[in-house]
Design a protein around this motif. Structure first.
Motif, short mmCIF file in Angstrom:
data_model
loop_
_atom_site.label_atom_id
_atom_site.label_comp_id
_atom_site.label_asym_id
_atom_site.label_seq_id
_atom_site.Cartn_x
_atom_site.Cartn_y
_atom_site.Cartn_z
N PHE A 201 26.78 45.96 39.78
CA PHE A 201 25.91 45.09 40.64
C PHE A 201 26.63 43.80 40.97
CE2 PHE A 201 22.09 42.01 40.71
CZ PHE A 201 21.65 42.34 41.99
N ALA A 202 27.36 43.13 39.86
CA ALA A 202 27.97 42.04 39.93
C ALA A 202 29.33 41.92 41.02
CB ALA A 202 28.47 41.28 38.53
N LEU A 203 29.90 43.13 40.91
CA LEU A 203 30.99 43.28 41.82
C LEU A 203 30.71 43.56 43.17
CD1 LEU A 203 33.19 45.61 39.69
CD2 LEU A 203 33.82 43.26 40.54
N LEU A 204 29.45 44.38 43.38
CA LEU A 204 28.73 44.40 44.82
C LEU A 204 28.43 42.82 45.46
CD1 LEU A 204 26.59 47.55 44.32
CD2 LEU A 204 28.48 47.48 45.75
N GLY A 205 27.88 41.92 44.46
CA GLY A 205 27.62 40.85 44.79
C GLY A 205 28.83 39.95 45.40
N HIS A 206 29.92 40.08 44.82
CA HIS A 206 31.23 39.63 45.14
C HIS A 206 32.07 40.04 46.23
CE1 HIS A 206 29.68 37.05 41.67
NE2 HIS A 206 30.51 36.10 42.08
N PHE A 207 32.24 41.17 46.18
CA PHE A 207 33.40 41.94 46.79
C PHE A 207 32.80 43.06 47.81
CE2 PHE A 207 35.11 40.90 42.65
CZ PHE A 207 36.12 39.78 43.18
N GLU A 208 33.38 43.37 48.73
CA GLU A 208 33.28 44.49 49.65
C GLU A 208 34.12 45.64 49.39
OE1 GLU A 208 32.95 43.54 53.86
OE2 GLU A 208 31.85 42.08 53.51
N LEU A 209 33.76 46.40 48.45
CA LEU A 209 34.63 47.29 48.01
C LEU A 209 34.24 48.98 48.11
CD1 LEU A 209 35.31 45.92 44.41
CD2 LEU A 209 37.04 45.71 46.36
N THR B 247 33.40 52.70 46.99
CA THR B 247 32.96 53.52 45.70
C THR B 247 33.91 53.65 44.62
OG1 THR B 247 30.86 54.46 46.72
CG2 THR B 247 31.37 54.98 44.68
N ARG B 248 35.15 54.24 44.80
CA ARG B 248 36.09 54.40 44.10
C ARG B 248 36.52 53.23 43.15
NH1 ARG B 248 40.45 58.28 45.98
NH2 ARG B 248 39.56 59.68 44.13
N GLN B 249 36.86 51.99 44.27
CA GLN B 249 37.28 50.81 43.74
C GLN B 249 36.30 50.15 42.81
OE1 GLN B 249 37.78 48.98 47.67
NE2 GLN B 249 39.99 49.21 47.53
N ILE B 250 35.11 50.21 42.92
CA ILE B 250 34.08 49.67 42.28
C ILE B 250 34.17 50.48 40.87
CG2 ILE B 250 31.59 49.50 41.96
CD1 ILE B 250 31.21 48.73 44.72
N LEU B 251 33.97 51.85 40.91
CA LEU B 251 34.11 52.48 39.69
C LEU B 251 35.40 52.21 38.94
CD1 LEU B 251 32.76 55.91 40.65
CD2 LEU B 251 31.53 54.35 39.23
N SER B 252 36.51 52.05 39.52
CA SER B 252 37.57 51.81 38.67
C SER B 252 37.66 50.25 38.15
CB SER B 252 38.96 51.76 39.85
OG SER B 252 40.23 51.10 39.11
N LEU B 253 37.07 49.46 38.99
CA LEU B 253 36.92 48.16 38.44
C LEU B 253 36.10 47.82 37.18
CD1 LEU B 253 37.29 45.84 41.40
CD2 LEU B 253 38.45 45.64 39.43
N VAL B 254 34.86 48.82 37.49
CA VAL B 254 34.01 48.73 36.08
C VAL B 254 34.58 49.31 34.79
CG1 VAL B 254 31.57 49.84 35.50
CG2 VAL B 254 31.73 48.80 37.80
N MET C 64 29.49 36.95 32.39
CA MET C 64 30.22 37.53 33.37
C MET C 64 31.08 36.61 34.32
SD MET C 64 28.44 40.71 35.22
CE MET C 64 28.28 42.15 34.27
N GLU C 65 31.03 35.23 34.03
CA GLU C 65 31.47 34.16 34.89
C GLU C 65 32.96 34.18 34.77
OE1 GLU C 65 31.17 29.61 35.05
OE2 GLU C 65 29.27 30.55 34.82
N GLY C 66 33.44 34.40 33.51
CA GLY C 66 35.00 34.48 33.19
C GLY C 66 35.76 35.71 33.76
N PRO C 67 35.33 36.59 33.49
CA PRO C 67 36.09 37.93 34.09
C PRO C 67 36.03 38.11 35.59
CG PRO C 67 34.69 38.74 32.29
CD PRO C 67 34.40 37.32 32.52
N LEU C 68 34.80 37.67 36.26
CA LEU C 68 34.84 37.59 37.85
C LEU C 68 35.71 36.61 38.34
CD1 LEU C 68 31.00 38.51 38.35
CD2 LEU C 68 33.04 39.91 38.49
N LYS C 69 35.75 35.39 37.60
CA LYS C 69 36.48 34.21 37.97
C LYS C 69 38.04 34.82 37.99
CE LYS C 69 34.20 30.09 37.42
NZ LYS C 69 34.00 28.76 36.79
N LYS C 70 38.46 35.49 36.96
CA LYS C 70 39.60 36.14 37.16
C LYS C 70 40.00 37.18 38.29
CE LYS C 70 40.35 35.89 32.22
NZ LYS C 70 40.41 36.78 30.63
N LEU C 71 39.15 37.96 38.63
CA LEU C 71 39.15 38.82 39.61
C LEU C 71 39.35 38.19 40.98
CD1 LEU C 71 36.79 41.78 38.86
CD2 LEU C 71 39.16 41.92 38.92
#
Length: 96
Positions: A21-29, A31-38, A85-92
């Motif tokens: 949910f956090a990745l969907l709000g920040h990036f346009e990825l 499904t495969r990319q989201i699962l890999s990042l998760v 989640m602020e730290g890990p998402l800032k790194k991404l």
């Protein structure tokens, strides 16, 4: 043994949903990319992931014990998770 396995799978699904949910709000990825990042985010940030699970369990227990807090406890959970989640998402964001 089966109960422990089911609880482990339930914890992974809860964490995957939270991170996705956090990745969907920040990036346009895709499904495969989201699962890999998760998967990478869950296991690279294991202490934070365990804190998110602890917060989820706490909110769940408080809501079951005090149903009149049903409208307040999810807001507290969202605040805690967004701070964690602020730290890990800032790194991404820097990497992307």
């Amino acid at each position: 043994v089966y109960s422990v396995f089911c609880l482990f799978c339930l914890a992974l699904v809860a964490l995957a949903g939270t991170y996705a949910f956090a990745l969907l709000g920040h990036f346009e990825l895709s499904t495969r990319q989201i699962l890999s990042l998760v998967v990478r985010l869950i296991f690279r940030n294991l202490p934070r992931s365990l804190l998110i699970l602890a917060a989820f369990a706490l909110v769940l227990n408080v809501t079951v014990a005090y149903p009149f807090l049903l409208l307040i406890t999810p807001c507290g959970y969202a605040l805690i998770v967004s701070l964690l989640m602020e730290g890990p998402l800032k790194k991404l964001i820097r990497v992307e």
